[in-house]
Design an enzyme around this catalytic site. Structure first.
Site, short mmCIF file in Angstrom:
data_model
loop_
_atom_site.label_atom_id
_atom_site.label_comp_id
_atom_site.label_asym_id
_atom_site.label_seq_id
_atom_site.Cartn_x
_atom_site.Cartn_y
_atom_site.Cartn_z
N GLU A 142 30.48 6.22 5.91
CA GLU A 142 30.50 4.78 6.16
C GLU A 142 30.46 4.03 4.83
O GLU A 142 30.29 2.82 4.81
CB GLU A 142 29.35 4.36 7.08
CG GLU A 142 27.99 4.80 6.63
CD GLU A 142 26.89 4.43 7.62
OE1 GLU A 142 26.69 3.23 7.85
OE2 GLU A 142 26.24 5.36 8.14
N SER A 173 16.70 -1.34 15.70
CA SER A 173 17.38 -0.06 15.39
C SER A 173 16.47 1.11 15.76
O SER A 173 16.94 2.12 16.29
CB SER A 173 17.81 0.00 13.92
OG SER A 173 16.72 0.11 13.05
N ASP A 187 0.86 -1.19 0.00
CA ASP A 187 0.00 0.00 0.00
C ASP A 187 0.91 1.25 0.00
O ASP A 187 1.72 1.41 0.93
CB ASP A 187 -0.88 -0.04 1.26
CG ASP A 187 -1.78 1.19 1.37
OD1 ASP A 187 -1.70 2.08 0.49
OD2 ASP A 187 -2.54 1.25 2.36
N HIS A 209 18.86 13.16 13.11
CA HIS A 209 19.30 12.26 12.04
C HIS A 209 18.02 11.59 11.52
O HIS A 209 17.23 11.06 12.30
CB HIS A 209 20.26 11.20 12.62
CG HIS A 209 20.46 10.05 11.70
ND1 HIS A 209 20.99 10.19 10.44
CD2 HIS A 209 20.15 8.72 11.83
CE1 HIS A 209 21.03 9.02 9.84
NE2 HIS A 209 20.51 8.10 10.67
N THR A 240 14.11 2.93 2.62
CA THR A 240 14.87 3.90 3.44
C THR A 240 16.30 4.08 2.93
O THR A 240 17.20 4.41 3.70
CB THR A 240 14.87 3.49 4.94
OG1 THR A 240 15.52 2.23 5.08
CG2 THR A 240 13.47 3.39 5.50
N CYS A 261 26.35 6.65 10.99
CA CYS A 261 25.86 7.98 10.61
C CYS A 261 26.37 9.10 11.52
O CYS A 261 26.02 10.26 11.36
CB CYS A 261 24.33 7.99 10.58
SG CYS A 261 23.67 6.72 9.51
N1 CAA Z 1 -0.76 3.02 5.78
C1 CAA Z 1 -0.14 3.82 6.68
N2 CAA Z 1 0.84 3.37 7.52
C2 CAA Z 1 1.22 2.08 7.41
C3 CAA Z 1 0.60 1.20 6.49
C4 CAA Z 1 -0.42 1.72 5.65
N3 CAA Z 1 -1.03 0.95 4.75
N4 CAA Z 1 1.17 -0.01 6.63
C5 CAA Z 1 2.12 0.10 7.61
N5 CAA Z 1 2.12 1.36 8.06
C6 CAA Z 1 3.00 1.93 9.12
C7 CAA Z 1 3.20 0.99 10.30
O1 CAA Z 1 2.11 1.05 11.20
C8 CAA Z 1 4.50 1.53 10.85
O2 CAA Z 1 4.22 2.71 11.58
P1 CAA Z 1 4.85 2.88 13.07
O3 CAA Z 1 6.33 2.68 12.94
O4 CAA Z 1 4.47 4.27 13.45
O5 CAA Z 1 4.22 1.82 13.90
C9 CAA Z 1 5.26 1.96 9.62
O6 CAA Z 1 4.30 2.07 8.57
C10 CAA Z 1 6.34 0.99 9.19
O7 CAA Z 1 5.75 -0.27 9.12
P2 CAA Z 1 6.57 -1.56 9.53
O8 CAA Z 1 7.18 -1.37 10.87
O9 CAA Z 1 5.71 -2.74 9.32
O10 CAA Z 1 7.69 -1.50 8.39
P3 CAA Z 1 8.83 -2.48 8.03
O11 CAA Z 1 8.76 -3.76 8.76
O12 CAA Z 1 8.78 -2.54 6.55
O13 CAA Z 1 10.18 -1.76 8.53
C11 CAA Z 1 11.84 -0.14 8.92
C12 CAA Z 1 10.37 -0.37 8.59
C13 CAA Z 1 12.20 -0.87 10.22
C14 CAA Z 1 12.10 1.35 9.08
C15 CAA Z 1 12.71 -0.70 7.74
O14 CAA Z 1 12.45 0.04 6.58
C16 CAA Z 1 14.20 -0.69 8.01
O15 CAA Z 1 14.73 -1.64 8.59
N6 CAA Z 1 14.93 0.40 7.62
C17 CAA Z 1 16.35 0.53 7.82
C18 CAA Z 1 16.73 0.73 9.28
C19 CAA Z 1 16.43 2.12 9.80
O16 CAA Z 1 16.26 3.07 9.07
N7 CAA Z 1 16.41 2.23 11.15
C20 CAA Z 1 16.20 3.52 11.79
C21 CAA Z 1 16.97 3.63 13.08
S1 CAA Z 1 18.71 3.25 12.82
C22 CAA Z 1 19.40 4.70 12.22
O17 CAA Z 1 18.82 5.73 12.33
C23 CAA Z 1 20.74 4.62 11.54
C24 CAA Z 1 20.54 4.60 10.07
O18 CAA Z 1 20.63 5.61 9.39
C25 CAA Z 1 20.29 3.29 9.43
#
Ligand code: CAA
Length: 390
Positions: A78, A200, A28, A232, A151, A110
């Site tokens: 990095e 994370s 979605d 960040h 991301t 980062c």
């Molecule tokens: N409509 C609106 N919102 C929706 C939706 C929909 N149809 N479906 C899902 N969502 C929302 C979820 O409710 C969730 O919201 P909340 O976090 O507020 O609860 C959000 O979308 C994300 O959904 P998921 O958690 O299910 O998503 P995911 O399992 O695909 O993972 C993620 C998301 C963990 C960010 C992943 O993209 C990831 O691992 N990214 C890389 C790691 C990262 O960026 N970590 C951040 C901290 S670490 C850091 O900052 C250092 C760095 O630079 C990496």
């Protein structure tokens, strides 16, 4: 008074629209645009790497005076291009900075550019007539179809640190924190990052809340002393997840101000993606270039730097009189509006394109036709990376 005198960002001029990517992946689109908070993601052609992006970010800032007075070049990255030679040493050559400067890279995910900024500020405090060039430059890669795909991003931020800065003075008190964890990392043998996504997010939030308690204890400052907080931003919802809990008991007026300014700070990241080391400073530029009518000199801005693995820091700065005259807002708008929207097919091709170096270390190519940047990567000759300038 020491701080950021000039600041600029660069991002490649090719991107993927994340609603299109969501549809293609059977997700979605609202998950990406609302749940994650990202609209577009920069995708670098093979002719843009960490070095060329860094040079493209720094080049527009530099006057003759800067080139002769920058004694320190620090690059936080990095995703460097060599296990030994620093990105900063390439930058020193490409930008033609005087020979008696020191050039070095700093690495801690980062957090690298923040370590560089702090080092530069200390250096200029000790040598007030000298300047430092600080750059955060990275290509964020988790892989096609991975959980982190949405991301990713690519870009650089360059800053000149000097005495009597024209944009923001960096204040002396800051608080850092380290915990050795595996929330996000990239072993030497891997081209893409490994991430424990949920962990994370939790680590990021808990580092911010623990640091905020310690910072306010050490400084006696409260949220009322801040006009905005920059984070960040691995994706634009991340900072808000950390900010909201500390706003719970805040008076509505101040809470609204901090949330409104948080939104301004996310505009650029929403359309570029995660640029790792430069991300916090992209958020700062987004804030001061979009909320400039509500911000005034002496307003205090909070900064939260987070580098997985993990090291974080809260530090602060005060905007200086006339800061609006030193912003490159029009150039940034032009850069972002003139980008090329890639099809899924072109995104996939661009993402997977790699150097194919022969046994003598050669692979030279022409600048990608989509890439109109000033500096570009030309390939390798005899295992040495070569760069061109338009
Ligand atoms: N409509 C609106 N919102 C929706 C939706 C929909 N149809 N479906 C899902 N969502 C929302 C979820 O409710 C969730 O919201 P909340 O976090 O507020 O609860 C959000 O979308 C994300 O959904 P998921 O958690 O299910 O998503 P995911 O399992 O695909 O993972 C993620 C998301 C963990 C960010 C992943 O993209 C990831 O691992 N990214 C890389 C790691 C990262 O960026 N970590 C951040 C901290 S670490 C850091 O900052 C250092 C760095 O630079 C990496």
């Amino acid at each position: 008074m020491v701080g950021i005198d000039k600041i600029n960002f660069y991002t490649p001029n090719t991107y993927i629209d994340l609603e299109e990517l969501a549809k293609h992946r059977g997700v979605d689109p609202a998950k990406f645009t609302i749940g994650i908070g990202q609209s577009k993601m920069s995708v670098p052609p093979i002719s843009q790497d960490t070095v060329s992006m860094a040079a493209n970010a720094a080049y527009p800032l530099l006057t003759e005076n800067d080139l002769n007075n920058i004694d320190l070049i620090v690059v936080g990255t990095e995703t460097g291009v060599d296990e030994s030679k620093s990105v900063a040493s390439f930058i020193h050559d490409l930008l033609d900075i005087h020979p008696f400067a020191k050039s070095v890279d700093l690495k801690q995910a980062c957090f690298g550019a923040t370590a560089g900024l702090m080092m530069a500020v200390d250096f200029v405090r000790l040598h007030p007539d000298k300047k430092a060039l600080v750059i955060g430059s990275d290509i964020s890669r988790y892989g096609l179809n991975s959980s982190g795909e949405v991301t990713q991003g690519a870009g650089s931020v360059a800053m000149i640190v000097s005495s009597n800065p024209k944009i923001i003075e960096i204040e002396e008190t800051s608080v850092s924190m380290t915990k050795s964890i595996f929330d996000f990392w990239r072993p030497n043998y891997s081209k893409t990052a490994i991430v424990d996504g949920k962990f994370s997010n939790e680590a990021y939030i808990s580092f911010f809340s623990e640091l905020w308690v310690e910072y306010s204890k050490r400084t006696n400052l409260s949220l009322e002393d801040f006009s905005a907080f920059c984070f960040h931003l691995p994706y634009t919802k991340m900072g808000k997840k950390a900010l909201l809990p500390i706003l719970e008991k805040e008076a509505p007026k101040n809470k609204d101000l901090l949330l409104e300014n948080y939104q301004y700070s996310t505009n650029y990241s929403r359309d570029i993606g995660n640029i790792y080391t430069g991300s916090l400073y992209l958020s700062f530029m987004s804030l001061i270039e979009h909320a400039s009518s509500s911000l005034t000199a002496t307003d205090r801005i909070g900064f939260f730097s987070y580098g997985s693995g993990a090291v974080a820091e809260i530090f602060t700065g005060k905007l200086v009189d006339g800061f609006k005259d030193s912003l490159l807002s029009a150039e940034h708008e032009k850069l972002l509006t003139n980008r090329i929207d890639l099809s899924i097919e072109d995104y996939t091709t661009m993402f997977t394109k790699e150097l194919s170096i022969d046994s003598d270390g050669n692979h030279l190519f022409n600048q990608d036709k989509t890439d109109n940047s000033i500096f570009f990567f030309k390939g390798t000759e005899n295992h040495q990376r070569l760069y061109g300038k338009n």
